[in-house]
Design a protein around this motif. Structure first.
Motif, mmCIF file in Angstrom:
data_model
loop_
_atom_site.group_PDB
_atom_site.id
_atom_site.type_symbol
_atom_site.label_atom_id
_atom_site.label_comp_id
_atom_site.label_asym_id
_atom_site.label_seq_id
_atom_site.Cartn_x
_atom_site.Cartn_y
_atom_site.Cartn_z
ATOM 1 N N ASP A 191 1.641 -12.659 1.796
ATOM 2 C CA ASP A 191 2.553 -12.923 3.413
ATOM 3 C C ASP A 191 3.264 -11.548 3.485
ATOM 4 O O ASP A 191 4.503 -11.521 2.549
ATOM 5 C CB ASP A 191 3.482 -14.062 3.522
ATOM 6 C CG ASP A 191 4.373 -14.245 4.729
ATOM 7 O OD1 ASP A 191 4.083 -13.223 5.425
ATOM 8 O OD2 ASP A 191 4.758 -15.046 4.845
ATOM 9 N N PRO A 192 3.028 -10.671 4.258
ATOM 10 C CA PRO A 192 3.935 -9.165 4.154
ATOM 11 C C PRO A 192 5.387 -9.625 4.370
ATOM 12 O O PRO A 192 6.193 -8.804 3.933
ATOM 13 C CB PRO A 192 3.170 -8.669 5.720
ATOM 14 C CG PRO A 192 2.102 -9.183 5.955
ATOM 15 C CD PRO A 192 1.994 -10.618 5.212
ATOM 16 N N ALA A 193 5.721 -10.720 5.130
ATOM 17 C CA ALA A 193 7.154 -11.016 5.383
ATOM 18 C C ALA A 193 8.216 -10.913 4.138
ATOM 19 O O ALA A 193 9.204 -10.555 4.046
ATOM 20 C CB ALA A 193 7.107 -12.142 5.997
ATOM 21 N N PRO A 226 6.916 -0.353 1.528
ATOM 22 C CA PRO A 226 6.377 -1.376 2.518
ATOM 23 C C PRO A 226 6.448 -0.763 4.123
ATOM 24 O O PRO A 226 5.725 -1.174 4.632
ATOM 25 C CB PRO A 226 7.536 -2.461 2.180
ATOM 26 C CG PRO A 226 8.574 -1.908 1.440
ATOM 27 C CD PRO A 226 8.175 -0.627 0.930
ATOM 28 N N ALA A 227 7.237 0.127 4.397
ATOM 29 C CA ALA A 227 7.268 0.534 5.770
ATOM 30 C C ALA A 227 5.730 1.265 6.067
ATOM 31 O O ALA A 227 5.629 1.236 7.245
ATOM 32 C CB ALA A 227 8.403 1.768 5.903
ATOM 33 N N PHE A 259 -1.626 -3.119 6.096
ATOM 34 C CA PHE A 259 -2.193 -4.437 5.483
ATOM 35 C C PHE A 259 -2.265 -5.420 6.650
ATOM 36 O O PHE A 259 -3.301 -5.941 6.885
ATOM 37 C CB PHE A 259 -1.301 -4.861 4.346
ATOM 38 C CG PHE A 259 -1.509 -6.164 3.967
ATOM 39 C CD1 PHE A 259 -2.640 -6.180 2.869
ATOM 40 C CD2 PHE A 259 -1.278 -7.386 4.168
ATOM 41 C CE1 PHE A 259 -3.080 -7.430 2.485
ATOM 42 C CE2 PHE A 259 -1.413 -8.538 3.722
ATOM 43 C CZ PHE A 259 -2.577 -8.814 2.960
ATOM 44 N N THR A 260 -1.286 -5.367 7.390
ATOM 45 C CA THR A 260 -1.387 -6.368 8.710
ATOM 46 C C THR A 260 -2.335 -6.249 9.618
ATOM 47 O O THR A 260 -2.922 -7.082 9.933
ATOM 48 C CB THR A 260 0.301 -6.407 9.234
ATOM 49 O OG1 THR A 260 1.236 -6.602 8.242
ATOM 50 C CG2 THR A 260 0.243 -7.576 10.186
ATOM 51 N N VAL A 310 3.028 -7.064 -4.830
ATOM 52 C CA VAL A 310 1.567 -6.857 -4.785
ATOM 53 C C VAL A 310 1.182 -7.732 -3.564
ATOM 54 O O VAL A 310 1.608 -8.959 -3.378
ATOM 55 C CB VAL A 310 0.969 -7.335 -5.821
ATOM 56 C CG1 VAL A 310 -0.728 -7.196 -5.793
ATOM 57 C CG2 VAL A 310 1.232 -6.235 -7.021
ATOM 58 N N VAL A 311 0.667 -7.199 -2.510
ATOM 59 C CA VAL A 311 -0.061 -8.079 -1.320
ATOM 60 C C VAL A 311 -1.557 -7.875 -1.468
ATOM 61 O O VAL A 311 -2.171 -7.322 -2.009
ATOM 62 C CB VAL A 311 0.119 -7.304 0.181
ATOM 63 C CG1 VAL A 311 1.304 -7.808 0.503
ATOM 64 C CG2 VAL A 311 0.064 -5.731 -0.040
ATOM 65 N N GLY A 312 -2.123 -9.097 -0.986
ATOM 66 C CA GLY A 312 -3.658 -9.334 -1.458
ATOM 67 C C GLY A 312 -3.842 -10.499 -0.613
ATOM 68 O O GLY A 312 -3.182 -11.493 -0.449
ATOM 69 N N ARG A 313 -5.224 -10.739 -0.263
ATOM 70 C CA ARG A 313 -5.778 -11.831 0.299
ATOM 71 C C ARG A 313 -5.989 -12.835 -0.677
ATOM 72 O O ARG A 313 -5.950 -12.755 -1.849
ATOM 73 C CB ARG A 313 -6.906 -11.771 1.124
ATOM 74 C CG ARG A 313 -7.025 -10.727 2.195
ATOM 75 C CD ARG A 313 -8.265 -10.705 2.720
ATOM 76 N NE ARG A 313 -8.523 -11.826 3.360
ATOM 77 C CZ ARG A 313 -9.906 -12.380 4.108
ATOM 78 N NH1 ARG A 313 -10.888 -11.443 3.734
ATOM 79 N NH2 ARG A 313 -10.139 -13.506 4.405
#
Lengths: 206, 262
Positions: free
Chosen positions: B213-215, B237-238, B244-245, B56-59
């Motif tokens: 952090d996307p990395a 992710p690709a 997102f970035t 999960v990505v988020g700020r």
């Protein structure tokens, strides 16, 4: 840094904690049975030998722990110098060093878990009465774990203060430190819950 | 005053076949919501996944930590349900202990005991092991991580990266089916990050990794994008990470630090 148990393994580390604590009770009582300063001095020599046997590192750690009694010894001797009863002062001082030294020897050679095990056994009657004794068993290691953490917190606050102020911090740090401690307590509560903390271990359900 | 940005959840790219078998998905969040002080932190989170590595990505402030705590059963949902491997992790704590483990961002918030051995043994005891069994399994865990000599080490003497590893060993010793990671690598240097990530990959547990952090999430199977308490996009992710970035860069060129959301 607080680590009361010596990382230097000795043979005494493997003795049962209950036996060591019971022995400490007996020995501490026996110390009061003699009034002969020579006997006392002999016992002190034996104690010093016990500290020296596991090696230099152990002896140094033990001596550091015993520095705590030094001010009391000085106070006691000075007082008895005034009351002109130096013999009494010497006896009390030697007894004090012997008692603390013995107790510290047990502390240094017994793991926290061992101590908790004995405490758990001693608390059995209270558990039978339905009191939640497992809470106490968690509270004690928590105290030992978080003493250095709180000291580090206080240091960090003092640094943050000094970075922006010419005067030294004082009582005004007490409240923020308390708030941080409460915040830490929330986090620990969460960590305990995440791994089943407030639950009793399965075998305690009797 | 919140921003008037309205996101609509969309699916980026194709999700691999067999990963969304609704009846058997081990991770199932349905209409999950959470409020604090009358303010919605999370709302309408529905997420079904059977992927081995879920991200999960988020700020900051998007509700990531709240989501991780709800999934670990540490918070009571205001609405909706969390079911991990069929277990209601908030209501059934005993079953939850065998099902989910959580790694917090700050090891100081996680380590309860003064020595490494005690820290690892604690969770095992909670699972019902006797003192002797817990001791045995603690040694085995340390051995598996090549850290047998850490048994009696005082926690206060460890470095930050070492404390992270202690937390990881303590949680993995309990053999959870799902390991929830709440920004576990924030503030760590690259070698430490890589070592810890390798231990995680080897653990065999399903991972649910939450990060800004996307990395951290590049090698994951299925990603979700959390924004203002909602999932606004999902995909591999690709596809999702570049979007997102790009959005984070765009926001970074603006000035949205002025909003106070309280």
């Amino acid at each position: 840094m607080i680590s009361l148990t010596s990382p230097h393994r000795t043979r005494a580390h493997d003795w049962p904690a209950g036996l060591k604590l019971a022995g400490l009770c007996l020995a501490s009582t026996a110390v009061f049975l003699t009034d002969d300063p020579w006997v006392m001095a002999g016992l002190l020599a034996a104690l010093a030998l016990a500290y020296a046997l596991p090696g230099r590192a152990f002896l140094r750690a033990g001596a550091r722990a015993l520095r705590l009694v030094l001010p009391f010894v000085v106070l006691m001797l000075v007082w008895h110098l005034f009351t002109r009863d130096l013999r009494m002062g010497l006896m009390i001082s030697m007894r004090m060093v012997l008692l603390v030294g013995l107790a510290n020897l047990v502390t240094m050679t017994t793991s926290l878990q061992g101590m908790m095990g004995v405490m758990r056994w001693l608390l059995t009657p209270f558990r039978r009465l339905g009191l939640p004794t497992h809470l106490l068993e968690t509270a004690i290691p928590l105290t030992i774990r978080f003493t250095p953490v709180l000291i580090a917190r206080a240091d960090a606050l003092a640094l943050a203060w000094r970075a922006r102020a010419a005067r030294r911090p004082g009582w005004r740090l007490v409240l923020p430190l308390m708030m941080q401690a409460l915040d830490d307590a929330d986090h620990v509560g969460e960590a305990l819950r995440a791994r089943g903390g407030p639950l009793k271990p399965a075998e305690q359900e009797d | 005053m919140g921003r008037s940005l309205v996101y609509k959840r969309r699916r980026c790219g194709r999700v691999a076949e067999g990963e969304t078998n609704l009846a058997e998905d081990p991770v199932r969040l349905d209409g999950l919501g959470y409020e604090a002080g009358g303010q919605a932190i999370l709302s309408g989170i529905t997420l079904h996944s059977g992927a081995q590595k879920i991200g999960v990505v988020g700020r900051n402030g998007s509700g990531k930590s709240t989501l991780s705590r709800l999934m670990a059963g540490l918070l009571k949902p205001a609405s909706g349900t969390v079911r991990i491997e069929g277990v209601d992790v908030y209501a059934d704590r005993r079953a939850a202990l065998r099902t989910v483990g959580i790694l917090f961002q700050n090891p100081e918030h996680q380590i309860i005991f003064p020595t490494v051995g005690e820290e690892i043994a604690f969770g095992l005891r909670q699972l019902g092991a006797t003192a002797a069994e817990a001791q045995e399994q603690t040694r085995a865990t340390l051995l598996r991580f090549d850290r047998a000599h850490w048994l009696d080490a005082p926690v206060s003497a460890l470095s930050q990266g070492q404390k992270h590893l202690v937390c990881m060993m303590a949680v993995l010793a309990m053999q959870p089916r799902l390991l929830i990671l709440d920004e576990p690598f924030a503030g760590l240097d690259i070698p430490t990050k890589r070592q810890l990530a390798r231990h995680l990959d080897r653990s065999g547990a399903r991972l649910f990794h939450i990060s800004h952090d996307p990395a951290d999430l590049a090698g994951y199977d299925q990603l979700y994008w959390l924004e203002q308490g909602r999932i606004i996009a999902e995909g591999p992710p690709a596809v999702l990470l570049p979007e997102f970035t790009a959005e984070m860069m765009r926001l970074g060129d603006q000035d949205d630090l002025a909003d106070i959301s309280a």
